[in-house]
Design an enzyme around this catalytic site. Structure first.
Site, PDB file in Angstrom:
ATOM      1  N   ARG A 105       0.889  -0.860  -0.029  1.00 27.99           N
ATOM      2  CA  ARG A 105       0.200  -0.288   0.482  1.00 27.99           C
ATOM      3  C   ARG A 105       0.924   0.866   0.128  1.00 27.99           C
ATOM      4  O   ARG A 105       1.692   1.501   1.501  1.00 27.99           O
ATOM      5  CB  ARG A 105      -0.914  -0.011   1.667  1.00 27.99           C
ATOM      6  CG  ARG A 105      -1.813   1.483   1.475  1.00 27.99           C
ATOM      7  CD  ARG A 105      -2.959   1.397   2.502  1.00 27.99           C
ATOM      8  NE  ARG A 105      -4.266   0.532   2.199  1.00 27.99           N
ATOM      9  CZ  ARG A 105      -5.147   0.422   2.971  1.00 27.99           C
ATOM     10  NH1 ARG A 105      -5.091   1.842   3.927  1.00 27.99           N
ATOM     11  NH2 ARG A 105      -5.837  -0.101   2.467  1.00 27.99           N
ATOM     12  N   HIS A 132      -7.747   0.836  -5.995  1.00 27.29           N
ATOM     13  CA  HIS A 132      -7.832  -0.208  -4.413  1.00 27.29           C
ATOM     14  C   HIS A 132      -8.890  -1.158  -5.276  1.00 27.29           C
ATOM     15  O   HIS A 132      -9.712  -1.413  -4.926  1.00 27.29           O
ATOM     16  CB  HIS A 132      -8.765   0.679  -3.911  1.00 27.29           C
ATOM     17  CG  HIS A 132      -9.007   0.599  -2.629  1.00 27.29           C
ATOM     18  ND1 HIS A 132      -8.303  -0.709  -2.086  1.00 27.29           N
ATOM     19  CD2 HIS A 132      -9.496   0.806  -1.275  1.00 27.29           C
ATOM     20  CE1 HIS A 132      -8.143  -1.154  -0.451  1.00 27.29           C
ATOM     21  NE2 HIS A 132      -8.795  -0.259  -0.650  1.00 27.29           N
ATOM     22  N   GLN A 135     -10.598  -3.957  -2.609  1.00 25.81           N
ATOM     23  CA  GLN A 135     -11.359  -3.305  -1.818  1.00 25.81           C
ATOM     24  C   GLN A 135     -12.928  -3.838  -2.998  1.00 25.81           C
ATOM     25  O   GLN A 135     -13.556  -4.104  -2.947  1.00 25.81           O
ATOM     26  CB  GLN A 135     -11.581  -2.106  -1.672  1.00 25.81           C
ATOM     27  CG  GLN A 135     -13.507  -1.758  -0.921  1.00 25.81           C
ATOM     28  CD  GLN A 135     -13.211  -2.286   0.201  1.00 25.81           C
ATOM     29  OE1 GLN A 135     -12.483  -2.302   1.321  1.00 25.81           O
ATOM     30  NE2 GLN A 135     -14.820  -2.911  -0.205  1.00 25.81           N
ATOM     31  N   ASP A 226     -18.135   6.792   0.297  1.00 23.75           N
ATOM     32  CA  ASP A 226     -16.257   6.749   0.861  1.00 23.75           C
ATOM     33  C   ASP A 226     -15.684   8.236   1.483  1.00 23.75           C
ATOM     34  O   ASP A 226     -16.447   9.539   0.375  1.00 23.75           O
ATOM     35  CB  ASP A 226     -15.370   6.660   0.103  1.00 23.75           C
ATOM     36  CG  ASP A 226     -13.824   6.154  -0.058  1.00 23.75           C
ATOM     37  OD1 ASP A 226     -13.788   6.386   1.305  1.00 23.75           O
ATOM     38  OD2 ASP A 226     -13.265   6.340  -0.520  1.00 23.75           O
ATOM     39  N   CYS A 266     -16.568   1.476   1.846  1.00 25.46           N
ATOM     40  CA  CYS A 266     -15.568   1.019   1.793  1.00 25.46           C
ATOM     41  C   CYS A 266     -14.777   0.623   3.174  1.00 25.46           C
ATOM     42  O   CYS A 266     -13.739  -0.046   3.861  1.00 25.46           O
ATOM     43  CB  CYS A 266     -14.923   1.342   0.811  1.00 25.46           C
ATOM     44  SG  CYS A 266     -14.582   2.799   1.315  1.00 25.46           S
ATOM     45  N   ARG A 294     -13.273  -9.069   2.413  1.00 21.75           N
ATOM     46  CA  ARG A 294     -12.198  -8.859   2.137  1.00 21.75           C
ATOM     47  C   ARG A 294     -11.042 -10.144   2.427  1.00 21.75           C
ATOM     48  O   ARG A 294     -10.562 -10.672   1.363  1.00 21.75           O
ATOM     49  CB  ARG A 294     -11.179  -7.564   3.090  1.00 21.75           C
ATOM     50  CG  ARG A 294     -12.375  -6.802   2.884  1.00 21.75           C
ATOM     51  CD  ARG A 294     -12.187  -5.679   1.545  1.00 21.75           C
ATOM     52  NE  ARG A 294     -10.474  -5.965   1.192  1.00 21.75           N
ATOM     53  CZ  ARG A 294      -9.959  -4.637   1.559  1.00 21.75           C
ATOM     54  NH1 ARG A 294      -9.925  -3.652   2.464  1.00 21.75           N
ATOM     55  NH2 ARG A 294      -8.163  -4.280   1.389  1.00 21.75           N
TER      56      ARG A 294
END
Ligand code: CP
Ligand code: NVA
Length: 309
Positions: A105, A132, A135, A226, A266, A294
């Site tokens: 990340r 992402h 996700q 988000d 998320c 996830r």
């Protein structure tokens, strides 16, 4: 389209492989519930490198690796200073001699791309400023569990950020119906939109773009939002709060959607900003199913990438 070595963008992957990973994730979820051990990573080590904070991704990858019989190795970013203390290509080549996969990340998307280019082991994008994908895969599994991936419309309300970019790729690859509703000045990356349109033309998906949240949700089966300021954009939080003021997902907006519409996020969520406490805690909210998924999709992704020899 050939099968990539890495999982950096959903747009790089053939649709049938994405579908296979989602099916396997559903199977891994059932096997875990039945306490059936799966050991696709037995004898393998997976390096976890996180430059940004993380709860879900960090924990679910660590536990996912262990549950598949592998060893997670956590490398704190201060230890390496990617591209600072040591050139990126040298870090990638060193890591390739020790571990069997790298999960990273980073702020800068090019760092993950560079790691993948120079490592001869698979690299998984655990979120960058641009994308992402893990996700979005969990979101696909969640939508599949609560509805129909191809015919139910997913409506994004909020910032045109990394999360919606991966959802645009996902919708294009899988032939989903996606509406992206953002303020004019905060629309998604035009290159991502172009790629999403190309993919959707081949898959039968439909991408719509809107600026009015009430109009956008009128045929939503799923409403997704988000944070308004992503990690790294903290200094813009104040100006973004005013720019997105009309984009909050609240009971009034959910009432403008068809009854039965589900709410997705998320996480982490900022209660009272992009979503109200009421919606987040409502029976429409399936955010913790997303979070749980996830674990299952990332196990499927790692299985698909690892060299079994
Ligand atoms: N959704 C998500 O990626 O959460 P974390 O930032 O906590 O990993
Ligand atoms: N857009 C958010 C997603 C967090 C999971 C961020 O990048 O901070």
């Amino acid at each position: 389209m050939s099968r990539p070595k890495d999982f950096i963008s959903i747009a790089d992957w053939p649709p049938e492989e994405i579908v296979r990973m989602l099916d396997r994730a559903a199977e891994l979820k059932r096997l875990r519930a039945a306490r059936v051990p799966v050991s696709m990573l037995a004898g393998k080590s997976v390096l976890l490198y996180f430059e940004k904070p993380s709860l879900r991704t960090y924990v679910s990858f660590g536990i996912g690796v262990s549950e598949l019989g592998g060893t997670p190795v956590y490398l704190p970013p201060g230890q390496v200073q990617l591209g600072g203390r040591e050139a990126l290509q040298d870090v990638a080549r060193n890591l390739s001699r020790y571990c069997h996969m790298i999960v990273a990340r980073t702020f800068d998307h090019d760092l993950v791309v560079g790691l993948a280019r120079h490592a001869d082991k698979p690299v998984v994008n655990a979120l960058t400023d641009d994308l992402h994908p893990c996700q979005a895969m969990a979101d696909a599994l969640t939508i599949q569990e609560h509805g129909d991936l191809r015919s139910d419309r997913l409506v994004w309300v909020g910032d045109g950020n990394n999360m919606v970019s991966s959802l645009i790729h996902l919708a294009g690859v899988l032939g989903m119906q996606l509406t992206v509703c953002t303020p004019e000045r905060y629309g998604p990356d035009p290159a991502v939109v172009e790629r999403g349109r190309e993919l959707a033309a081949a898959s039968g998906g439909e991408l719509r773009f809107e600026t009015d949240p009430v109009a956008a949700v009128k045929d939503a089966a799923f409403v997704y939002t988000d944070v308004w300021a992503s990690m790294g954009q903290e200094s813009q939080a104040e100006e973004r709060r005013s720019a997105f003021a009309g984009y909050q997902v609240n009971a009034q907006l959910m009432a403008a959607a068809p009854s039965g519409a589900r709410f997705l996020h998320c996480l982490p969520a900022h209660r009272g900003e992009e979503v109200t406490e009421e919606v987040l805690e409502s029976s429409a909210s399936i955010v913790f199913d997303q979070a749980e998924n996830r674990l299952h999709v990332q196990k499927a992704i790692m299985e698909a990438l690892v060299d079994p020899s």
